[in-house]
Design a protein around this motif. Structure first.
Motif, PDB file in Angstrom:
ATOM      1  N   ALA A 247       0.843  -1.206   0.000  1.00 50.45           N
ATOM      2  CA  ALA A 247       0.000   0.000   0.000  1.00 50.45           C
ATOM      3  C   ALA A 247       0.873   1.249   0.000  1.00 50.45           C
ATOM      4  CB  ALA A 247      -0.921   0.002   1.218  1.00 50.45           C
ATOM      5  N   ALA A 248       0.425   2.258  -0.730  1.00 54.13           N
ATOM      6  CA  ALA A 248       1.169   3.519  -0.789  1.00 54.13           C
ATOM      7  C   ALA A 248       0.602   4.538   0.195  1.00 54.13           C
ATOM      8  CB  ALA A 248       1.111   4.089  -2.199  1.00 54.13           C
ATOM      9  N   ALA A 249      -0.602   4.266   0.704  1.00 52.79           N
ATOM     10  CA  ALA A 249      -1.224   5.209   1.638  1.00 52.79           C
ATOM     11  C   ALA A 249      -2.079   4.463   2.647  1.00 52.79           C
ATOM     12  CB  ALA A 249      -2.072   6.226   0.870  1.00 52.79           C
ATOM     13  N   PHE A 250      -2.199   5.048   3.819  1.00 52.95           N
ATOM     14  CA  PHE A 250      -2.998   4.448   4.888  1.00 52.95           C
ATOM     15  C   PHE A 250      -3.699   5.578   5.629  1.00 52.95           C
ATOM     16  CE2 PHE A 250      -4.070   2.492   8.870  1.00 52.95           C
ATOM     17  CZ  PHE A 250      -4.228   1.147   8.596  1.00 52.95           C
ATOM     18  N   LEU A 251      -5.022   5.626   5.516  1.00 51.55           N
ATOM     19  CA  LEU A 251      -5.801   6.678   6.164  1.00 51.55           C
ATOM     20  C   LEU A 251      -6.964   6.075   6.929  1.00 51.55           C
ATOM     21  CD1 LEU A 251      -6.129   9.295   3.258  1.00 51.55           C
ATOM     22  CD2 LEU A 251      -4.630   9.468   5.244  1.00 51.55           C
ATOM     23  N   VAL A 252      -7.408   6.760   7.975  1.00 44.91           N
ATOM     24  CA  VAL A 252      -8.605   6.327   8.690  1.00 44.91           C
ATOM     25  C   VAL A 252      -9.821   6.978   8.017  1.00 44.91           C
ATOM     26  CG1 VAL A 252      -7.530   5.825  10.913  1.00 44.91           C
ATOM     27  CG2 VAL A 252      -8.198   8.164  10.394  1.00 44.91           C
ATOM     28  N   LYS A 253     -10.970   6.298   8.136  1.00 45.67           N
ATOM     29  CA  LYS A 253     -12.150   6.722   7.384  1.00 45.67           C
ATOM     30  C   LYS A 253     -12.721   8.064   7.808  1.00 45.67           C
ATOM     31  CE  LYS A 253     -13.752   2.134   6.156  1.00 45.67           C
ATOM     32  NZ  LYS A 253     -14.700   1.074   6.436  1.00 45.67           N
ATOM     33  N   ASP A 254     -12.404   8.512   9.024  1.00 48.13           N
ATOM     34  CA  ASP A 254     -12.961   9.803   9.437  1.00 48.13           C
ATOM     35  C   ASP A 254     -12.088  10.983   9.002  1.00 48.13           C
ATOM     36  OD1 ASP A 254     -10.872   9.454  11.156  1.00 48.13           O
ATOM     37  OD2 ASP A 254     -12.064   9.516  13.002  1.00 48.13           O
ATOM     38  N   ALA A 255     -11.114  10.714   8.135  1.00 47.93           N
ATOM     39  CA  ALA A 255     -10.311  11.805   7.567  1.00 47.93           C
ATOM     40  C   ALA A 255     -11.210  12.674   6.683  1.00 47.93           C
ATOM     41  CB  ALA A 255      -9.157  11.243   6.746  1.00 47.93           C
ATOM     42  N   PRO A 256     -10.959  13.973   6.603  1.00 46.52           N
ATOM     43  CA  PRO A 256     -11.777  14.855   5.758  1.00 46.52           C
ATOM     44  C   PRO A 256     -11.736  14.418   4.288  1.00 46.52           C
ATOM     45  CG  PRO A 256     -10.326  16.139   7.192  1.00 46.52           C
ATOM     46  CD  PRO A 256      -9.898  14.706   7.312  1.00 46.52           C
ATOM     47  N   ALA A 257     -12.840  14.669   3.577  1.00 44.52           N
ATOM     48  CA  ALA A 257     -12.935  14.264   2.169  1.00 44.52           C
ATOM     49  C   ALA A 257     -11.815  14.879   1.331  1.00 44.52           C
ATOM     50  CB  ALA A 257     -14.292  14.664   1.603  1.00 44.52           C
TER      51      ALA A 257
END
Length: 204
Positions: A101-111
């Motif tokens: 994976a090149a990125a890892f974000l949590v779902k509550d990050a801003p759009a």
């Protein structure tokens, strides 16, 4: 004008998937061209729709997003993978990076942050939630071996050592040794605590 970024969105909760698709669809340079509700549908969908970026949830039926990421890396290395999860577990971050994976974000990050991450991974950058990155560094490496993780996963539903031995094609004594070692490494009292601790850290 720059070309539209073709995105695959894999998420088993339809409401979340549709909301994410709608948000990304508002971006002038991003188009969600494919959606999947199962991890084992990701590779075929990515191939059929010639996607540039795959946004993968971790917890999906059929195959986890981490396994799907590894499959994409092996079969379609030109597809950039962004892992999106509800679970901000440090072990998940480490495993996501190992899966390609090149990125890892949590779902509550801003759009806007999500759209920016899509553009960045396409440009060859890595995007990692800073809080998770710090937690992963503090947590350290997963002490469990692949076989210990396999035995713990199988033990999660309360199976006996004999049942685990049959399922995993091991002797009951070997199963007992793996469980004992895992319990010792995780500094817990029993297998139930070992399973819970390993899951909380994102190692299972």
């Amino acid at each position: 004008m720059s070309r539209t970024i073709r995105v695959l969105l894999a998420e088993d909760q339809s409401m979340v998937r549709e909301a994410l698709a709608a948000l990304l669809g508002l971006e002038p340079d991003i188009e969600v061209v494919a959606q999947a509700a199962r991890g084992d549908e990701v590779l075929a969908a990515a191939r059929a729709h010639r996607v540039d970026v795959a946004l993968l949830d971790i917890e999906m039926p059929g195959m986890t997003g981490l396994d799907a990421a590894a499959q994409l890396r092996a079969e379609l290395p030109e597809v950039h993978v962004l892992v999106l999860t509800t679970f901000g577990r440090p072990g998940y971050l480490r495993r996501a990076m190992e899966s390609g994976a090149a990125a890892f974000l949590v779902k509550d990050a801003p759009a806007a942050e999500l759209a920016a991450a899509v553009r960045k991974v396409l440009a060859g950058e890595r995007v990692i939630d800073p809080t998770l990155a710090a937690a992963a560094l503090a947590e350290g490496a997963d002490p469990l071996t692949a076989r210990e993780r396999e035995v713990l996963r199988a033990a999660a539903d309360g199976a006996t050592n004999a049942e685990l031995a049959r399922t995993l094609h091991l002797s009951p004594g070997t199963v007992r040794n793996y469980l004992s070692t895992a319990i010792q490494k995780l500094a817990v009292r029993n297998r139930a605590e070992a399973v819970r601790t390993a899951r909380e850290k994102g190692w299972l």
